[in-house]
Design an enzyme around this catalytic site. Structure first.
Site, PDB file in Angstrom:
ATOM      1  N   HIS A 141       0.818  -1.048   0.043  1.00 31.53           N
ATOM      2  CA  HIS A 141      -0.196   0.161  -0.230  1.00 31.53           C
ATOM      3  C   HIS A 141       0.652   0.885  -0.013  1.00 31.53           C
ATOM      4  CE1 HIS A 141      -3.163   3.033   1.970  1.00 31.53           C
ATOM      5  NE2 HIS A 141      -3.545   1.899   1.040  1.00 31.53           N
ATOM      6  N   ASP A 218       3.073  -4.517   7.867  1.00 34.35           N
ATOM      7  CA  ASP A 218       1.611  -4.228   7.749  1.00 34.35           C
ATOM      8  C   ASP A 218       0.801  -4.583   7.971  1.00 34.35           C
ATOM      9  OD1 ASP A 218      -0.707  -2.598   6.853  1.00 34.35           O
ATOM     10  OD2 ASP A 218       0.518  -1.394   5.450  1.00 34.35           O
TER      11      ASP A 218
HETATM   12  N1  PMP Z   1      -1.841  -0.941   4.739  1.00 31.87           N
HETATM   13  C1  PMP Z   1      -2.927  -1.599   4.177  1.00 31.87           C
HETATM   14  C2  PMP Z   1      -2.790  -2.898   3.553  1.00 31.87           C
HETATM   15  C3  PMP Z   1      -4.240  -0.760   3.793  1.00 31.87           C
HETATM   16  O1  PMP Z   1      -5.124  -1.957   3.408  1.00 31.87           O
HETATM   17  C4  PMP Z   1      -4.377   0.276   4.551  1.00 31.87           C
HETATM   18  C5  PMP Z   1      -5.811   0.953   4.657  1.00 31.87           C
HETATM   19  N2  PMP Z   1      -6.360   0.320   2.917  1.00 31.87           N
HETATM   20  C6  PMP Z   1      -3.450   1.219   4.808  1.00 31.87           C
HETATM   21  C7  PMP Z   1      -2.205   0.127   5.031  1.00 31.87           C
HETATM   22  C8  PMP Z   1      -3.590   2.041   5.272  1.00 31.87           C
HETATM   23  O2  PMP Z   1      -4.404   2.482   6.336  1.00 31.87           O
HETATM   24  P1  PMP Z   1      -5.359   3.976   7.170  1.00 31.87           P
HETATM   25  O3  PMP Z   1      -5.565   4.595   5.698  1.00 31.87           O
HETATM   26  O4  PMP Z   1      -6.233   2.949   7.822  1.00 31.87           O
HETATM   27  O5  PMP Z   1      -3.890   4.305   7.734  1.00 31.87           O
END
Ligand code: PMP
Length: 424
Positions: A141, A218
């Protein structure tokens, strides 16, 4: 099965006796599932972006604001102490849930993004120097790419990327060859948000630790689906968001091993994180406060504690079995629709399906599904490099949670058939 009459933010509640998982009973705990969208019953298949909230979490939040609210850690008055107790009780619930050794290894953050930025900024500033390397993967991500890019640029370090195969699985041979005496950290996702791939975290940690390299996982997409035991994994940092595990938005967790956190400088300066301030010099508070500057998201933390209390009442294996049943049923049903092409076909997958209808844009499919009350995600899912790997602008993503049933899959399949007939 609503817990609304109980006190879900008490850490001493006995959760050793697990409830038998029954999806139809679970659905009754989530009031939003009763609503209609565009005149159709809501079919919510976007839990990967954000999960819905059970009544017990909603009740705890309402109760906090109507009966308990005051600022924490500072006041001698009763309400402040009660709010502090509720917040610290929540930290203890979370510690137990992820099996951290100490509650001060459990840091409250704004979410996964904030947790990773904390490590990138603090660990990066302390341990990254000219020529050093951070290893990430092609599945990441943006929130596990950009913070590393930023700190690497600042420190003269560079990022190496573990490649994937067409199924969306990490190339572990390539990973092993990327590990070197310049690697300072390995930061990879536990579950891919775009493809659902579950990465071989035990192997990643074993190989990295073999070279004394710490590992950050993560866990944003893993925590709502599987049991996390940070000590059993021996992971160094574990990041996740409250809102994906049925808790509030704007709160998340960074687990970090005490020894590492103690060596790292504060992330942000301000109230609560100090021991003594003078204009000449400031000394810092102990863990976890050193990394929790300012008034935190108090109700968020308490709500997250309630969400985890809700989640752990069910037997883990029965949740996993249910979600795997939904995943396999949906995969099998969708594969029978002409023109549907899956993106990401890893052997080990969490309950996420990314697909395209050949010849049509994911946005058009998403819009047609929305008109039928079906909420899916469309686009690049904050993984543009991964979309580039597949040579596509994005996908349609259905992500399932504990409250989805086979009827939701049937609605999706009917919706996709309808969309395909209109678009092709
Ligand atoms: N990492 C992954 C694998 C995610 O799916 C997400 C949210 N889509 C995030 C990080 C970021 O999370 P947040 O927006 O809640 O900080």
């Amino acid at each position: 099965m609503s817990l609304s009459n109980q006190q879900p933010n008490t850490p001493h509640q006995d959760v050793s006796i697990k409830k038998v998982f029954d999806v139809e009973e679970v659905r009754k705990d989530f009031p939003i599932l009763q609503r209609q969208v565009h005149g159709n019953p809501l079919v919510y298949l976007d839990s990967g972006a954000s999960a819905q909230k059970p009544q017990s979490v909603i009740d705890v939040i309402a109760r906090y604001y109507s009966e308990q609210h005051a600022n924490i850690h500072r006041g001698v008055h009763h309400l402040s102490q009660e709010a502090t107790q509720a917040y610290e009780d929540a930290r203890e619930i979370i510690r137990k849930y992820i099996n951290a050794e100490h509650s001060h290894e459990v840091l409250f953050t704004k979410g996964t993004t904030d947790s990773i930025n904390l490590v990138a900024s603090s660990f990066g500033r302390k341990f990254l120097n000219e020529g050093d390397e951070v290893i990430i993967s092609a599945l990441e991500h943006h929130s596990n790419i950009v913070p590393w890019q930023m700190v690497c640029e600042e420190r003269g370090a560079s990022m190496k990327v573990i490649p994937i195969n067409q199924a969306g699985e990490l190339d572990m041979v390539a990973f092993e060859s990327l590990l070197s005496n310049r690697t300072r950290l390995v930061a990879v996702t536990h579950v891919s948000n775009s493809l659902g791939t579950v990465t071989p975290v035990d192997k990643i940690i074993e190989l990295s630790h073999g070279k004394n390299i710490p590992v950050l996982l993560d866990g944003a997409q893993a925590v709502p689906h599987m049991h996390i035991d940070v000590q059993a994994m021996d992971v160094d940092f574990y990041a996740f968001s409250g809102h994906k595990i049925f808790g509030p938005t704007g709160v998340g967790i960074l687990y970090g091993k005490e020894a590492l956190l103690n060596q790292m400088p504060p992330y942000q300066g301000g109230g609560d994180m100090i021991e003594k301030v003078t204009f000449e010099k400031t000394t810092y508070n102990t863990l976890p406060h050193k990394f929790e500057a300012g008034t935190p998201n108090i109700v968020g933390g308490i709500g997250l504690g309630a969400a985890i209390t809700y989640f752990i009442q069910f037997d883990e294996q029965s949740i996993l079995d249910h979600e795997q049943d939904i995943l396999h049923y949906a995969t099998e049903q969708l594969s029978q629709i002409q023109g549907v092409k899956f993106i990401g076909t890893a052997t080990n997958k969490a309950s996420v399906i990314s697909f395209l209808i050949e010849g049509s844009h994911p946005f058009d499919v998403g819009t047609l599904l929305d008109q039928q009350g079906i909420a899916v995600r469309t686009g690049h899912h904050c993984t543009q490099p991964l979309m580039d790997f597949y040579g596509i602008p994005g996908t349609v993503r259905a992500s399932f949670a504990i409250y989805n049933n086979r009827a939701d899959v049937d609605a999706l399949v009917a919706g996709v058939k309808r969309a395909a007939s209109m678009l092709l």
